[in-house]
Design a protein around this motif. Structure first.
Motif, mmCIF file in Angstrom:
data_model
loop_
_atom_site.group_PDB
_atom_site.id
_atom_site.type_symbol
_atom_site.label_atom_id
_atom_site.label_comp_id
_atom_site.label_asym_id
_atom_site.label_seq_id
_atom_site.Cartn_x
_atom_site.Cartn_y
_atom_site.Cartn_z
ATOM 1 N N ILE A 174 0.878 -1.168 0.000
ATOM 2 C CA ILE A 174 0.000 0.000 0.000
ATOM 3 C C ILE A 174 0.917 1.220 0.000
ATOM 4 O O ILE A 174 1.615 1.487 0.975
ATOM 5 N N ASN A 175 0.927 1.953 -1.089
ATOM 6 C CA ASN A 175 1.879 3.060 -1.245
ATOM 7 C C ASN A 175 1.389 4.382 -0.672
ATOM 8 O O ASN A 175 2.197 5.208 -0.244
ATOM 9 N N ARG A 176 0.080 4.615 -0.684
ATOM 10 C CA ARG A 176 -0.448 5.924 -0.292
ATOM 11 C C ARG A 176 -1.941 5.828 -0.005
ATOM 12 O O ARG A 176 -2.626 4.931 -0.495
ATOM 13 N N TYR A 177 -2.417 6.760 0.784
ATOM 14 C CA TYR A 177 -3.865 6.906 0.990
ATOM 15 C C TYR A 177 -4.189 8.338 1.397
ATOM 16 O O TYR A 177 -5.091 8.599 2.176
ATOM 17 N N HIS A 178 -3.428 9.263 0.836
ATOM 18 C CA HIS A 178 -3.545 10.675 1.207
ATOM 19 C C HIS A 178 -4.900 11.282 0.895
ATOM 20 O O HIS A 178 -5.294 12.279 1.505
ATOM 21 N N ASP A 179 -5.623 10.686 -0.067
ATOM 22 C CA ASP A 179 -6.932 11.221 -0.452
ATOM 23 C C ASP A 179 -8.064 10.233 -0.218
ATOM 24 O O ASP A 179 -9.172 10.419 -0.730
ATOM 25 N N GLU A 180 -7.784 9.171 0.549
ATOM 26 C CA GLU A 180 -8.823 8.188 0.862
ATOM 27 C C GLU A 180 -9.912 8.840 1.710
ATOM 28 O O GLU A 180 -9.634 9.517 2.698
ATOM 29 N N ARG A 181 -11.141 8.605 1.330
ATOM 30 C CA ARG A 181 -12.258 9.241 2.019
ATOM 31 C C ARG A 181 -12.286 8.898 3.508
ATOM 32 O O ARG A 181 -12.489 9.770 4.359
ATOM 33 N N GLY A 182 -12.057 7.628 3.847
ATOM 34 C CA GLY A 182 -12.107 7.223 5.245
ATOM 35 C C GLY A 182 -11.036 7.906 6.082
ATOM 36 O O GLY A 182 -11.291 8.301 7.232
ATOM 37 N N TYR A 183 -9.846 8.045 5.521
ATOM 38 C CA TYR A 183 -8.739 8.725 6.219
ATOM 39 C C TYR A 183 -9.070 10.194 6.438
ATOM 40 O O TYR A 183 -8.898 10.729 7.540
ATOM 41 N N ILE A 184 -9.565 10.865 5.402
ATOM 42 C CA ILE A 184 -9.919 12.284 5.514
ATOM 43 C C ILE A 184 -11.049 12.468 6.525
ATOM 44 O O ILE A 184 -11.011 13.375 7.371
ATOM 45 N N GLU A 185 -12.057 11.613 6.464
ATOM 46 C CA GLU A 185 -13.184 11.743 7.392
ATOM 47 C C GLU A 185 -12.757 11.476 8.830
ATOM 48 O O GLU A 185 -13.252 12.127 9.760
ATOM 49 N N ALA A 186 -11.847 10.533 9.030
ATOM 50 C CA ALA A 186 -11.351 10.259 10.388
ATOM 51 C C ALA A 186 -10.626 11.480 10.944
ATOM 52 O O ALA A 186 -10.790 11.837 12.116
ATOM 53 N N LEU A 187 -9.829 12.141 10.105
ATOM 54 C CA LEU A 187 -9.151 13.368 10.527
ATOM 55 C C LEU A 187 -10.163 14.460 10.868
ATOM 56 O O LEU A 187 -10.059 15.141 11.896
ATOM 57 N N ALA A 188 -11.154 14.616 9.990
ATOM 58 C CA ALA A 188 -12.162 15.656 10.202
ATOM 59 C C ALA A 188 -12.939 15.422 11.499
ATOM 60 O O ALA A 188 -13.201 16.361 12.258
ATOM 61 N N LYS A 189 -13.306 14.180 11.762
ATOM 62 C CA LYS A 189 -14.041 13.874 12.992
ATOM 63 C C LYS A 189 -13.186 14.130 14.224
ATOM 64 O O LYS A 189 -13.685 14.577 15.265
ATOM 65 N N LYS A 190 -11.897 13.838 14.124
ATOM 66 C CA LYS A 190 -10.978 14.085 15.233
ATOM 67 C C LYS A 190 -10.923 15.583 15.551
ATOM 68 O O LYS A 190 -10.969 15.993 16.721
ATOM 69 N N ILE A 191 -10.847 16.374 14.510
ATOM 70 C CA ILE A 191 -10.766 17.825 14.692
ATOM 71 C C ILE A 191 -12.083 18.376 15.215
ATOM 72 O O ILE A 191 -12.094 19.208 16.140
ATOM 73 N N ARG A 192 -13.198 17.926 14.659
ATOM 74 C CA ARG A 192 -14.496 18.417 15.133
ATOM 75 C C ARG A 192 -14.723 18.052 16.602
ATOM 76 O O ARG A 192 -15.273 18.846 17.368
ATOM 77 N N ALA A 193 -14.318 16.854 16.985
ATOM 78 C CA ALA A 193 -14.470 16.447 18.384
ATOM 79 C C ALA A 193 -13.654 17.359 19.296
ATOM 80 O O ALA A 193 -14.101 17.731 20.388
ATOM 81 N N HIS A 194 -12.469 17.719 18.837
ATOM 82 C CA HIS A 194 -11.635 18.649 19.615
ATOM 83 C C HIS A 194 -12.327 20.005 19.734
ATOM 84 O O HIS A 194 -12.361 20.604 20.820
ATOM 85 N N TRP A 195 -12.883 20.486 18.646
ATOM 86 C CA TRP A 195 -13.564 21.784 18.665
ATOM 87 C C TRP A 195 -14.779 21.772 19.595
ATOM 88 O O TRP A 195 -15.055 22.766 20.266
ATOM 89 N N MET A 196 -15.467 20.648 19.621
ATOM 90 C CA MET A 196 -16.640 20.558 20.487
ATOM 91 C C MET A 196 -16.270 20.722 21.959
ATOM 92 O O MET A 196 -17.016 21.323 22.740
ATOM 93 N N HIS A 197 -15.117 20.200 22.342
ATOM 94 C CA HIS A 197 -14.704 20.234 23.746
ATOM 95 C C HIS A 197 -13.875 21.464 24.104
ATOM 96 O O HIS A 197 -13.883 21.906 25.258
ATOM 97 N N HIS A 198 -13.148 22.015 23.119
ATOM 98 C CA HIS A 198 -12.207 23.086 23.438
ATOM 99 C C HIS A 198 -12.455 24.381 22.668
ATOM 100 O O HIS A 198 -11.761 25.371 22.899
ATOM 101 N N GLY A 199 -13.405 24.360 21.753
ATOM 102 C CA GLY A 199 -13.647 25.542 20.939
ATOM 103 C C GLY A 199 -12.725 25.591 19.730
ATOM 104 O O GLY A 199 -11.698 24.899 19.689
ATOM 105 N N GLN A 200 -13.099 26.412 18.751
ATOM 106 C CA GLN A 200 -12.346 26.514 17.504
ATOM 107 C C GLN A 200 -11.506 27.773 17.489
ATOM 108 O O GLN A 200 -11.987 28.859 17.793
ATOM 109 N N SER A 201 -10.238 27.636 17.130
ATOM 110 C CA SER A 201 -9.329 28.776 17.091
ATOM 111 C C SER A 201 -9.473 29.561 15.791
ATOM 112 O O SER A 201 -10.180 29.151 14.865
ATOM 113 N N GLU A 202 -8.744 30.650 15.715
ATOM 114 C CA GLU A 202 -8.820 31.509 14.530
ATOM 115 C C GLU A 202 -8.237 30.834 13.293
ATOM 116 O O GLU A 202 -8.713 31.046 12.178
#
Length: 363
Positions: A174-202
């Protein structure tokens, strides 16, 4: 060159399939001697440092390995856990969870983790799998974005092992998965969860590991794949172009590396009046020295010293269920066509996942 003796074989034994989940590596302990061994292997790889070997050998052994190990050991000590290196702990846990998730989908697949530099080494793990009768091996890289300095180096390690092997297993990569939907969505959910608990920065700063700029000029796709990951992640988060930056960290030596550099970018943001930033490292699937010390300690201090008021580091994917499911989807797709037999004993699979969860709780 003599070939290694093949392990015992019983006629009629069923073929077995394995996945080797490969990460960069880590020293065995946060000490100068351990760092010297690790850095000698890491920086001695021509994929990592493309300088004529004779000249680089003199620089590496005459200067760098005399000075850098002690400084690096102190940095590793600042993030070391009771279970060892964070990168090793998270990589081992991801491999255990991947095995459990694959098993629950009906695949009888052996999953092992290996390190390109350090232990357990790729040749060591491949020898172990051969001894167990494994005949098909999928090499799954922990690097989402392809680079000759990382992904190709994993291939090199497998190829060198293969040179000494009489009967080769079937191999896939497996050489790459930089644009895999599941990988991108996992990152996005991680960030949104952080924002929910700590707020969103500038500003959201996406910091990727750097490589020399000349690799881009020579055709390495890493720079473009990092920017594509950044763009797709921003789209999933609904961020406009002025709300995020893609930067590159971990510059080494005096040559020009991919820009913009992370720490100077953070300093510039603070000096321009940005008071709060969120920093995420999408190119790292496991928290490690580069995220915990370089970003969450050094970069944090630089931003705050330059006038920033709030620095929030968003941890890596680590054992996020969304990430493990995405990794399982990716692995399952690359296993297609290989019979993986019937699922293992459900109790064994449950025990595998329990071990992974317990490992994470200790970390």
């Amino acid at each position: 060159m003599p070939f290694q003796k093949e392990p015992p074989y019983s006629h009629g034994q069923p073929p077995r399939t394995a996945v080797v989940y490969c990460n960069l590596g880590t020293p065995d302990e946060p000490t100068a001697p351990a760092l010297r061994r690790y850095l000698a292997e890491f920086l001695g790889d021509h994929r990592v440092v493309e300088i004529p070997k004779a000249l680089w050998w003199l620089i590496l052994h005459g200067i760098i390995l005399r000075v850098r190990p002690k400084k690096s050991a102190a940095k590793y000590a600042s993030v070391w856990t009771s279970e060892g290196s964070p990168l090793k702990v998270w990589t081992e846990k991801q491999a255990l969870l991947l095995r459990g998730y694959l098993g629950e989908r009906g695949h009888q697949v052996t999953v092992r983790y290996a390190m390109r530099y350090g232990n357990p080494s790729i040749p060591e793990v491949l020898d172990e799998l051969k001894a167990q009768g494994v005949t098909r091996i999928l090499i799954a890289s922990a690097y989402p974005q392809y680079s000759g300095t990382t992904t190709a180096s994993v291939f090199d390690a497998v190829a060198v092992w293969a040179l000494n092997t009489r009967q080769l297993p079937e191999l896939r990569f497996i050489n790459r998965y930089h644009d895999e939907r599941g990988y991108i969505e996992a990152l996005a959910k991680k960030i949104r969860a952080h924002w929910m608990h700590h707020g969103q920065s500038e500003q959201l700063v996406m910091s990727f590991h750097g490589v020399p700029e000349r690799t881009l000029d020579l055709g390495d796709p890493y720079h473009c794949e990092c920017h594509k990951t950044g763009r797709l992640l921003a789209e999933h988060l609904g961020l406009s172009k002025d709300r995020y930056k893609v930067t590159f960290q971990s510059r080494f030596g005096k040559a020009k590396w991919l820009e913009p550099y992370t720490e100077p970018s953070l300093i510039a943001l603070a000096q321009a009046g940005t008071k709060s930033v969120d920093v995420v490292c999408p190119g790292f699937t496991s928290d490690c020295l580069e995220t915990l010390e370089e970003i969450n300690m050094e970069a944090r201090e630089a931003f705050m010293h330059a006038g920033g008021e709030q620095f929030q580091y968003i941890e890596c994917l680590n054992d996020s269920p969304d990430w493990i499911r995405a990794l399982t989807d990716l692995t399952e797709r690359h296993l297609q066509g290989w019979p993986t037999m019937v699922a293992d004993d459900p109790m064994e699979l449950k025990a595998s996942r329990d071990r992974a969860l317990a490992l994470g709780a200790k970390n």
